[in-house]
Design an enzyme around this catalytic site. Structure first.
Site, PDB file in Angstrom:
ATOM      1  N   ASP A  86     -28.998 -19.137  -8.022  1.00  0.00           N
ATOM      2  CA  ASP A  86     -28.066 -20.155  -7.540  1.00  0.00           C
ATOM      3  C   ASP A  86     -27.876 -21.222  -8.612  1.00  0.00           C
ATOM      4  O   ASP A  86     -28.808 -21.930  -8.977  1.00  0.00           O
ATOM      5  CB  ASP A  86     -28.624 -20.799  -6.268  1.00  0.00           C
ATOM      6  CG  ASP A  86     -27.700 -21.876  -5.716  1.00  0.00           C
ATOM      7  OD1 ASP A  86     -26.925 -21.560  -4.806  1.00  0.00           O
ATOM      8  OD2 ASP A  86     -27.765 -23.026  -6.186  1.00  0.00           O
ATOM      9  N   TYR A  91     -24.466 -28.241 -12.848  1.00  0.00           N
ATOM     10  CA  TYR A  91     -25.772 -28.090 -13.500  1.00  0.00           C
ATOM     11  C   TYR A  91     -25.644 -27.861 -15.008  1.00  0.00           C
ATOM     12  O   TYR A  91     -26.626 -27.958 -15.731  1.00  0.00           O
ATOM     13  CB  TYR A  91     -26.554 -26.922 -12.900  1.00  0.00           C
ATOM     14  CG  TYR A  91     -26.774 -26.972 -11.419  1.00  0.00           C
ATOM     15  CD1 TYR A  91     -26.546 -28.136 -10.675  1.00  0.00           C
ATOM     16  CD2 TYR A  91     -27.213 -25.845 -10.735  1.00  0.00           C
ATOM     17  CE1 TYR A  91     -26.755 -28.161  -9.302  1.00  0.00           C
ATOM     18  CE2 TYR A  91     -27.428 -25.863  -9.364  1.00  0.00           C
ATOM     19  CZ  TYR A  91     -27.186 -27.025  -8.654  1.00  0.00           C
ATOM     20  OH  TYR A  91     -27.396 -27.040  -7.302  1.00  0.00           O
ATOM     21  N   LYS A 116     -20.848 -23.173  -7.881  1.00  0.00           N
ATOM     22  CA  LYS A 116     -20.214 -24.147  -6.999  1.00  0.00           C
ATOM     23  C   LYS A 116     -19.111 -24.937  -7.712  1.00  0.00           C
ATOM     24  O   LYS A 116     -19.208 -25.189  -8.920  1.00  0.00           O
ATOM     25  CB  LYS A 116     -21.264 -25.130  -6.466  1.00  0.00           C
ATOM     26  CG  LYS A 116     -22.500 -24.471  -5.861  1.00  0.00           C
ATOM     27  CD  LYS A 116     -23.547 -25.485  -5.448  1.00  0.00           C
ATOM     28  CE  LYS A 116     -24.851 -24.806  -5.099  1.00  0.00           C
ATOM     29  NZ  LYS A 116     -25.598 -24.386  -6.299  1.00  0.00           N
ATOM     30  N   HIS A 149     -19.170 -27.628  -3.500  1.00  0.00           N
ATOM     31  CA  HIS A 149     -20.455 -28.302  -3.665  1.00  0.00           C
ATOM     32  C   HIS A 149     -20.704 -29.375  -2.606  1.00  0.00           C
ATOM     33  O   HIS A 149     -21.838 -29.613  -2.196  1.00  0.00           O
ATOM     34  CB  HIS A 149     -20.549 -28.913  -5.064  1.00  0.00           C
ATOM     35  CG  HIS A 149     -21.934 -29.002  -5.596  1.00  0.00           C
ATOM     36  ND1 HIS A 149     -22.253 -28.768  -6.917  1.00  0.00           N
ATOM     37  CD2 HIS A 149     -23.102 -29.290  -4.993  1.00  0.00           C
ATOM     38  CE1 HIS A 149     -23.552 -28.921  -7.099  1.00  0.00           C
ATOM     39  NE2 HIS A 149     -24.089 -29.231  -5.940  1.00  0.00           N
ATOM     40  N   SER A 177     -21.209 -26.238   0.795  1.00  0.00           N
ATOM     41  CA  SER A 177     -22.538 -26.818   0.648  1.00  0.00           C
ATOM     42  C   SER A 177     -22.476 -28.268   1.105  1.00  0.00           C
ATOM     43  O   SER A 177     -21.471 -28.958   0.878  1.00  0.00           O
ATOM     44  CB  SER A 177     -22.986 -26.738  -0.821  1.00  0.00           C
ATOM     45  OG  SER A 177     -24.287 -27.260  -0.995  1.00  0.00           O
ATOM     46  N   GLN A 199     -24.687 -24.289   2.611  1.00  0.00           N
ATOM     47  CA  GLN A 199     -25.944 -24.585   1.926  1.00  0.00           C
ATOM     48  C   GLN A 199     -26.279 -26.067   2.119  1.00  0.00           C
ATOM     49  O   GLN A 199     -25.530 -26.937   1.691  1.00  0.00           O
ATOM     50  CB  GLN A 199     -25.822 -24.260   0.433  1.00  0.00           C
ATOM     51  CG  GLN A 199     -27.109 -24.429  -0.335  1.00  0.00           C
ATOM     52  CD  GLN A 199     -26.952 -24.209  -1.829  1.00  0.00           C
ATOM     53  OE1 GLN A 199     -27.045 -25.138  -2.620  1.00  0.00           O
ATOM     54  NE2 GLN A 199     -26.689 -22.966  -2.223  1.00  0.00           N
ATOM     55  N   LEU A 228     -39.184 -27.188  -0.636  1.00  0.00           N
ATOM     56  CA  LEU A 228     -40.491 -27.771  -0.956  1.00  0.00           C
ATOM     57  C   LEU A 228     -40.476 -29.289  -0.913  1.00  0.00           C
ATOM     58  O   LEU A 228     -41.407 -29.945  -1.372  1.00  0.00           O
ATOM     59  CB  LEU A 228     -40.954 -27.291  -2.335  1.00  0.00           C
ATOM     60  CG  LEU A 228     -41.124 -25.773  -2.465  1.00  0.00           C
ATOM     61  CD1 LEU A 228     -41.502 -25.392  -3.896  1.00  0.00           C
ATOM     62  CD2 LEU A 228     -42.173 -25.271  -1.493  1.00  0.00           C
ATOM     63  N   LYS A 269     -36.505 -24.049  -6.354  1.00  0.00           N
ATOM     64  CA  LYS A 269     -36.178 -24.258  -7.757  1.00  0.00           C
ATOM     65  C   LYS A 269     -37.453 -24.406  -8.579  1.00  0.00           C
ATOM     66  O   LYS A 269     -38.382 -25.115  -8.185  1.00  0.00           O
ATOM     67  CB  LYS A 269     -35.301 -25.509  -7.910  1.00  0.00           C
ATOM     68  CG  LYS A 269     -34.899 -25.834  -9.356  1.00  0.00           C
ATOM     69  CD  LYS A 269     -35.850 -26.787 -10.043  1.00  0.00           C
ATOM     70  CE  LYS A 269     -35.465 -26.988 -11.519  1.00  0.00           C
ATOM     71  NZ  LYS A 269     -36.456 -27.821 -12.230  1.00  0.00           N
ATOM     72  N   SER A 270     -37.506 -23.740  -9.711  1.00  0.00           N
ATOM     73  CA  SER A 270     -38.564 -23.985 -10.686  1.00  0.00           C
ATOM     74  C   SER A 270     -38.135 -23.423 -12.032  1.00  0.00           C
ATOM     75  O   SER A 270     -37.406 -22.434 -12.102  1.00  0.00           O
ATOM     76  CB  SER A 270     -39.889 -23.345 -10.275  1.00  0.00           C
ATOM     77  OG  SER A 270     -40.896 -23.669 -11.216  1.00  0.00           O
ATOM     78  N   ARG A 275     -44.956 -20.859 -11.394  1.00  0.00           N
ATOM     79  CA  ARG A 275     -44.452 -21.240 -10.070  1.00  0.00           C
ATOM     80  C   ARG A 275     -43.392 -20.272  -9.576  1.00  0.00           C
ATOM     81  O   ARG A 275     -43.305 -19.983  -8.379  1.00  0.00           O
ATOM     82  CB  ARG A 275     -43.890 -22.661 -10.108  1.00  0.00           C
ATOM     83  CG  ARG A 275     -44.972 -23.722 -10.274  1.00  0.00           C
ATOM     84  CD  ARG A 275     -44.401 -25.112 -10.250  1.00  0.00           C
ATOM     85  NE  ARG A 275     -45.430 -26.124 -10.477  1.00  0.00           N
ATOM     86  CZ  ARG A 275     -45.185 -27.411 -10.665  1.00  0.00           C
ATOM     87  NH1 ARG A 275     -43.922 -27.842 -10.657  1.00  0.00           N
ATOM     88  NH2 ARG A 275     -46.166 -28.261 -10.865  1.00  0.00           N
ATOM     89  N   ASN A 279     -44.018 -18.498  -6.078  1.00  0.00           N
ATOM     90  CA  ASN A 279     -43.125 -18.760  -4.952  1.00  0.00           C
ATOM     91  C   ASN A 279     -42.735 -17.516  -4.168  1.00  0.00           C
ATOM     92  O   ASN A 279     -42.309 -17.616  -3.012  1.00  0.00           O
ATOM     93  CB  ASN A 279     -41.862 -19.477  -5.438  1.00  0.00           C
ATOM     94  CG  ASN A 279     -42.098 -20.945  -5.743  1.00  0.00           C
ATOM     95  OD1 ASN A 279     -43.105 -21.521  -5.343  1.00  0.00           O
ATOM     96  ND2 ASN A 279     -41.179 -21.556  -6.465  1.00  0.00           N
TER      97      ASN A 279
END
Length: 315
Positions: A86, A91, A116, A149, A177, A199, A228, A269-270, A275, A279
């Site tokens: 995603d 971003y 998005k 978005h 979203s 989303q 998280l 997200k990471s 991680r 996850n």
């Protein structure tokens, strides 16, 4: 080129587009059993209202730096079995995501890519250009899911352009979203076209029951980001107590598992290799009914950022 040749080329192009549209619906999908029956795996998918399927679990790349950081994160995720990434134009790492996907050696059809349209690109013509630009940056042939978005001042015209992008084959599914119930109703009233996905930020501390209930009643898949809580609640004594019941599991695992057991498409997200690997260790245990009930009591409307479902976007 002669007129006859032009006509032949146009027919060929139309045939290719028709084939592409037919392939859009050629996705396997998993049927979910009860909440704690152990049927969920990293390969589980959610069947969307347009006939396509989206992996239940994926990698978010929000704030992953373009270039090596994002490419490594996507590459590691794909190696560990993730098949859903995603991203977003906002971003600034779409090119990196696309490069990692296309260099992975995995068939494009096996990987689901979401991006998005940000609010700066709202409006019919701007959205058309932005969607095509995102595809060009990704370089992946098509976008699996294109989301708006956040709602804004030109939500309807933006949505109409996204529908057009789907018809053109730029994307296979369209969704939104950060939409509240009133935003979703506005789209349906204006166009009659229901988003495939909404989303939103969701966790045991932010359960969004009004939005979730509306989406489930209208066939809109719920996708949850920030499962998280951006780390804010990882030391919560309640989570610590629940995690202690499951050998080798952490409070992060509890939060992610809660999300997937709710059948929310979940995209932690990471950018850290360990991680990303950790996850996915949520498919070998089930939170029991008692724990799920306790987690339901944690609602406190915890937002870890701005909430466009309530506050309209401002430039």
């Amino acid at each position: 080129m002669s007129v006859l040749a032009c006509i032949h080329a146009a027919i060929l192009l139309a045939s290719c587009r028709l084939l592409h549209c037919q392939e859009t619906f050629d996705f396997p999908h998993s049927d979910f059993g009860t909440v704690a029956d152990g049927s969920l795996t990293i390969n589980s998918t959610v069947l969307l209202n347009d006939g396509t399927s989206i992996p239940l679990f994926g990698l978010g790349v929000y704030r992953s730096q373009p270039g090596e950081e994002t490419e490594d994160a996507v590459r590691w995720a794909l190696q560990y079995g993730y098949r859903h990434v995603d991203t977003a134009s906002r971003y600034r790492n779409e090119e990196s995501v696309g490069r990692a996907v296309m260099d992975s050696g995995i068939s494009r059809e096996e990987i689901f890519i979401t991006t998005k349209i940000f609010n700066d690109d709202h409006g019919y013509e701007k959205t058309l250009a932005a969607g095509r630009a995102s595809l060009a940056k990704l370089g992946t042939g098509y976008i699996d899911l294109l989301l708006m978005h956040a709602p804004g001042e030109q939500t309807v015209s933006t949505w109409q352009a996204m529908i057009q992008l789907k018809e053109e084959g730029v994307c296979r599914s369209v969704g939104v979203s950060n939409f509240g119930v009133h935003h979703l109703e506005e789209l349906h009233k204006a166009t009659g076209v229901t988003p495939s996905v909404n989303q939103i930020e969701v966790s045991p501390y932010l359960q969004r029951r009004d939005i979730v209930d509306y989406c489930q009643a209208h066939g809109i898949a719920v996708e949850g980001y920030s499962p998280l809580t951006k780390g804010v609640k990882l030391d919560d004594p309640m989570l610590v107590k629940i995690a202690a019941k499951y050998p080798g599991k952490t409070t992060a695992h509890v939060l992610i598992r809660w999300s997937v057991q709710q059948r929310y498409i979940t995209i932690p997200k990471s950018a850290k290799k360990e991680r990303i690997q950790a996850n996915i260790d949520v498919f070998d245990f089930n939170l029991d009914e008692e724990d799920m009930a306790e987690l339901e009591t944690l609602e406190e409307y915890l937002l870890t950022g701005w909430d466009p479902t309530v506050d309209e976007w401002k430039p």
